[in-house]
Each structure stands twice: as structure tokens, then as C-alpha cells.
Design an enzyme around this catalytic site. Structure first.
Site, PDB file in Angstrom:
ATOM      1  N   TYR A  71       0.814  -1.219   0.000  1.00 60.81           N
ATOM      2  CA  TYR A  71       0.000   0.000   0.000  1.00 60.81           C
ATOM      3  C   TYR A  71       0.845   1.266   0.000  1.00 60.81           C
ATOM      4  O   TYR A  71       0.469   2.266  -0.602  1.00 60.81           O
ATOM      5  CB  TYR A  71      -1.015  -0.026   1.148  1.00 60.81           C
ATOM      6  CG  TYR A  71      -2.171  -0.910   0.779  1.00 60.81           C
ATOM      7  CD1 TYR A  71      -3.156  -0.465  -0.098  1.00 60.81           C
ATOM      8  CD2 TYR A  71      -2.227  -2.229   1.217  1.00 60.81           C
ATOM      9  CE1 TYR A  71      -4.182  -1.286  -0.507  1.00 60.81           C
ATOM     10  CE2 TYR A  71      -3.254  -3.056   0.817  1.00 60.81           C
ATOM     11  CZ  TYR A  71      -4.230  -2.583  -0.040  1.00 60.81           C
ATOM     12  OH  TYR A  71      -5.236  -3.406  -0.457  1.00 60.81           O
ATOM     13  N   ARG A  74       1.876   1.899  -3.513  1.00 58.92           N
ATOM     14  CA  ARG A  74       0.752   2.427  -4.275  1.00 58.92           C
ATOM     15  C   ARG A  74       0.466   3.878  -3.885  1.00 58.92           C
ATOM     16  O   ARG A  74       0.112   4.709  -4.716  1.00 58.92           O
ATOM     17  CB  ARG A  74      -0.475   1.546  -4.012  1.00 58.92           C
ATOM     18  CG  ARG A  74      -1.476   1.633  -5.109  1.00 58.92           C
ATOM     19  CD  ARG A  74      -2.468   0.517  -5.119  1.00 58.92           C
ATOM     20  NE  ARG A  74      -3.501   0.840  -6.098  1.00 58.92           N
ATOM     21  CZ  ARG A  74      -3.425   0.534  -7.379  1.00 58.92           C
ATOM     22  NH1 ARG A  74      -2.387  -0.121  -7.844  1.00 58.92           N
ATOM     23  NH2 ARG A  74      -4.399   0.883  -8.207  1.00 58.92           N
ATOM     24  N   GLN A 109     -14.628   4.120  -6.650  1.00 57.52           N
ATOM     25  CA  GLN A 109     -14.000   2.917  -6.094  1.00 57.52           C
ATOM     26  C   GLN A 109     -12.500   3.128  -5.956  1.00 57.52           C
ATOM     27  O   GLN A 109     -11.796   2.252  -5.477  1.00 57.52           O
ATOM     28  CB  GLN A 109     -14.253   1.718  -7.015  1.00 57.52           C
ATOM     29  CG  GLN A 109     -15.726   1.428  -7.238  1.00 57.52           C
ATOM     30  CD  GLN A 109     -15.947   0.536  -8.454  1.00 57.52           C
ATOM     31  OE1 GLN A 109     -15.750  -0.681  -8.386  1.00 57.52           O
ATOM     32  NE2 GLN A 109     -16.335   1.114  -9.563  1.00 57.52           N
ATOM     33  N   VAL A 111      -9.015   4.618  -4.515  1.00 54.73           N
ATOM     34  CA  VAL A 111      -8.519   5.065  -3.219  1.00 54.73           C
ATOM     35  C   VAL A 111      -7.529   6.228  -3.384  1.00 54.73           C
ATOM     36  O   VAL A 111      -7.043   6.777  -2.399  1.00 54.73           O
ATOM     37  CB  VAL A 111      -7.882   3.904  -2.418  1.00 54.73           C
ATOM     38  CG1 VAL A 111      -8.952   2.890  -2.027  1.00 54.73           C
ATOM     39  CG2 VAL A 111      -6.766   3.225  -3.203  1.00 54.73           C
ATOM     40  N   ASP A 112      -7.235   6.610  -4.638  1.00 51.36           N
ATOM     41  CA  ASP A 112      -6.416   7.807  -4.853  1.00 51.36           C
ATOM     42  C   ASP A 112      -7.256   9.044  -4.529  1.00 51.36           C
ATOM     43  O   ASP A 112      -8.452   8.933  -4.255  1.00 51.36           O
ATOM     44  CB  ASP A 112      -5.873   7.855  -6.294  1.00 51.36           C
ATOM     45  CG  ASP A 112      -6.984   7.932  -7.344  1.00 51.36           C
ATOM     46  OD1 ASP A 112      -7.850   8.822  -7.232  1.00 51.36           O
ATOM     47  OD2 ASP A 112      -6.982   7.108  -8.277  1.00 51.36           O
ATOM     48  N   HIS A 127     -14.473   2.780  -1.319  1.00 51.95           N
ATOM     49  CA  HIS A 127     -13.430   1.785  -1.025  1.00 51.95           C
ATOM     50  C   HIS A 127     -12.336   2.333  -0.114  1.00 51.95           C
ATOM     51  O   HIS A 127     -11.270   1.743   0.000  1.00 51.95           O
ATOM     52  CB  HIS A 127     -12.796   1.258  -2.323  1.00 51.95           C
ATOM     53  CG  HIS A 127     -13.672   0.292  -3.062  1.00 51.95           C
ATOM     54  ND1 HIS A 127     -13.288  -0.320  -4.222  1.00 51.95           N
ATOM     55  CD2 HIS A 127     -14.929  -0.161  -2.800  1.00 51.95           C
ATOM     56  CE1 HIS A 127     -14.271  -1.116  -4.654  1.00 51.95           C
ATOM     57  NE2 HIS A 127     -15.278  -1.026  -3.813  1.00 51.95           N
ATOM     58  N   CYS A 135      -6.930   2.208  13.019  1.00 49.16           N
ATOM     59  CA  CYS A 135      -6.544   1.153  13.954  1.00 49.16           C
ATOM     60  C   CYS A 135      -7.161  -0.155  13.486  1.00 49.16           C
ATOM     61  O   CYS A 135      -8.296  -0.183  13.002  1.00 49.16           O
ATOM     62  CB  CYS A 135      -7.027   1.513  15.353  1.00 49.16           C
ATOM     63  SG  CYS A 135      -6.638   0.243  16.567  1.00 49.16           S
ATOM     64  N   GLY A 214     -15.126   3.889 -16.493  1.00 50.01           N
ATOM     65  CA  GLY A 214     -13.869   3.152 -16.316  1.00 50.01           C
ATOM     66  C   GLY A 214     -13.920   2.083 -15.249  1.00 50.01           C
ATOM     67  O   GLY A 214     -12.981   1.916 -14.482  1.00 50.01           O
ATOM     68  N   SER A 216     -15.248  -2.080 -14.132  1.00 45.51           N
ATOM     69  CA  SER A 216     -15.810  -3.371 -14.505  1.00 45.51           C
ATOM     70  C   SER A 216     -17.114  -3.556 -13.719  1.00 45.51           C
ATOM     71  O   SER A 216     -17.419  -2.779 -12.829  1.00 45.51           O
ATOM     72  CB  SER A 216     -14.825  -4.497 -14.196  1.00 45.51           C
ATOM     73  OG  SER A 216     -14.377  -4.390 -12.867  1.00 45.51           O
TER      74      SER A 216
HETATM   75 ZN   LIG Z   1      -6.542   1.600  18.478  1.00 45.94          ZN
END
Ligand SMILES: [Zn+2]
Length: 270
Positions: A71, A74, A109, A111-112, A127, A135, A214, A216
Site C-alpha cells: 500500500y 501504491r 471505487q 482510493v487515490d 473503497h 486502527c 472506467g 468493470s
Molecule cells: Zn486503536
């Protein structure tokens, strides 16, 4: 841009004054900004199998440092990216709708942060977001179902120096491991309030025009929104260069988002 799908979309958007528009975006819209898709056919998507396997809560529990490594990589890529013409066109379209007294919202969807950076206001990050961590302990104030931590506030120096389960950053409240604030393949939309799945379904119910960009189909939120749209007889469109395996009832606009959306806005504004 003279495809029949484009003309149909234009006609639907210009339709009765009560028309609300819901746009669902997927990785295809960020491709022109240099962010590879998870599962597309672009060259960057070669590690898509890795994402399917590693993008799970089960993998995080097994190897939290490997999960974070993926991550963070990314995140770096996304942080360097800039909104493209498609993101900007959605902002202009939102303004046009508002000026007409019509509703408009984007459910992404991705996450950028490219929709936020471009200036979209009615936006659902269904998403999660690469800009947030949380946490991993359920019920902690900084974890699900409501809590998050800005990624910028998390100290990764020990982790970067030597990535291991021990150096994964900890929650400042309860000392459990922090995790990325993203929806994993083995998780549900209801796990975190900020995914706003209820709001998404309400928006789908209220919209007479639903435009997929863009993305699916037959997975997660696209499937849920598609089913709502079918039931309520909304006009549904898909803007995508391939438009492979479209569900029944979705009208294809076979074009790149960064070409079709600016053109749509240009015609609306003219
Ligand atoms: Zn915590």
C-alpha cells in the site's frame, strides 16, 4: 465523438428538469493520470494477481508488513499523480447540474485522491482512501466503525528502515497495529461508516441517470447500484474504451473518459 451512446447520454442528461445524476468511477478514470489499474489490461496491471491475493484482511493478519509495503508503494504512485481531464470534467458537470437545480454525486471505487484534488464536492469514497490509516482493532476510537488517522500523521521511519511485523506503526490510542483505510476483498462495505454504502444506495435510488466510468461490473458496489438502477428503470451508461461484457440495460459509450466527459460538458455548456 459521434457514437450513438454519446448522443443517448447527452439526451438523457439534458432530459426532464428533475434528473439527478450519479457517476460511479473505477480505476479506468485514473489510468490517464498514470495510476495503473488493479485488474485491467494496461501494462501496469501485471501485478494484479498480487493485489487480489494481498488485498485481503487475511493477508494483513498473516503478514502486516508485506501488506503495508504494497500500500505504501501504491500510495507513493498515487501521491505523484494529478487529476486528468476526466476528473476536471466531472467537477464542471457537477457545477452545471447545480446551476440547473439538479443533483449530482460521484461514488468512486478509487482510493487515490484525484476526485478531491480536482474539486468534486458530492463525493463518496466507497473503497476508502490512501490518505487515511486506521486502527486494526474493532471498536477502538481510531478504528472501525468510525475512526481513521491521517496517513500524513503516521510515523513510518522505523518501518522504512526495517520493514517487519514489529515495525508496523501502532495506534496512538490502544497500541494495536495500524492498517490502511481501504476496503479489502474479504471485507464488507458495512464495516466502516466512511465507506458510506447507505448513502450510495440512496443516491442510486434518487438518480434517473447513472453513469459508470472506467469500471468493470458484477463486483461490489457496481453490482449493487446496477440492481437498483434496473429496478427503478434509471437510464444507465458505461463510458469505457473496451466496454467488455456489459450487463443488460447499460448503454455503451465506447470512449476514453478523458475524451468523452470533457466533450459532454462542452456540449452541455454550449
Ligand atoms: Zn486503536
Amino acid at each position: 465523438m459521434t457514437s450513438s451512446g454519446f448522443e443517448a447520454l447527452l439526451e438523457a442528461v439534458r432530459g426532464p428538469a428533475s434528473v439527478n445524476v450519479l457517476v460511479i468511477t473505477g480505476a479506468g478514470i485514473s489510468l490517464a493520470s498514470g495510476i495503473p489499474t488493479f485488474r485491467g489490461t494496461d501494462p501496469g496491471a501485471v501485478w494484479s494477481n498480487e493485489v487480489m491475493e494481498k488485498g485481503t484482511h487475511a493477508f494483513f493478519q498473516r503478514a502486516p508488513h508485506e501488506s503495508w509495503k504494497m500500500y505504501l508503494q501504491r500510495f507513493e504512485l498515487a501521491r505523484a499523480a494529478k487529476p486528468n481531464a476526466a476528473h476536471r470534467a466531472l467537477v464542471a458537470w457537477e457545477a452545471w447540474q447545480e446551476a440547473q437545480g439538479r443533483g449530482f454525486a460521484v461514488v468512486t471505487q478509487n482510493v487515490d485522491s484525484l476526485h478531491e484534488d480536482a474539486g468534486s464536492r458530492q463525493l463518496v469514497k466507497v473503497h476508502g482512501s490512501l490518505r487515511l490509516a486506521r486502527c486494526s482493532a474493532q471498536g477502538c476510537e481510531l478504528g472501525a466503525p468510525r475512526g481513521t488517522v491521517p496517513m500524513a500523521s503516521v510515523d513510518f521511519s522505523a518501518f522504512h528502515a526495517s520493514p517487519s511485523p514489529e515495525t508496523v506503526p501502532r495506534c496512538p490510542r490502544c497500541d494495536s497495529r495500524l492498517r490502511p483505510h481501504v476496503l479489502w476483498f474479504d471485507e464488507n462495505y458495512t464495516e466502516h461508516d466512511t465507506y458510506e454504502i447507505e448513502r450510495t444506495l440512496i443516491l442510486a435510488r434518487q438518480s434517473r441517470v447513472i453513469v459508470f466510468v472506467g469500471t468493470s461490473f458484477s463486483v461490489g458496489v457496481t453490482e449493487l447500484v446496477y440492481r437498483r438502477g434496473r429496478k427503478l428503470d434509471a437510464r444507465m451508461f458505461s463510458i469505457d474504451p473496451s466496454n467488455a461484457s456489459l450487463d443488460r440495460g447499460i448503454e455503451p459509450v465506447t470512449a476514453r473518459a478523458e475524451e468523452a466527459l470533457p466533450e459532454l460538458v462542452r456540449v452541455l455548456q454550449s
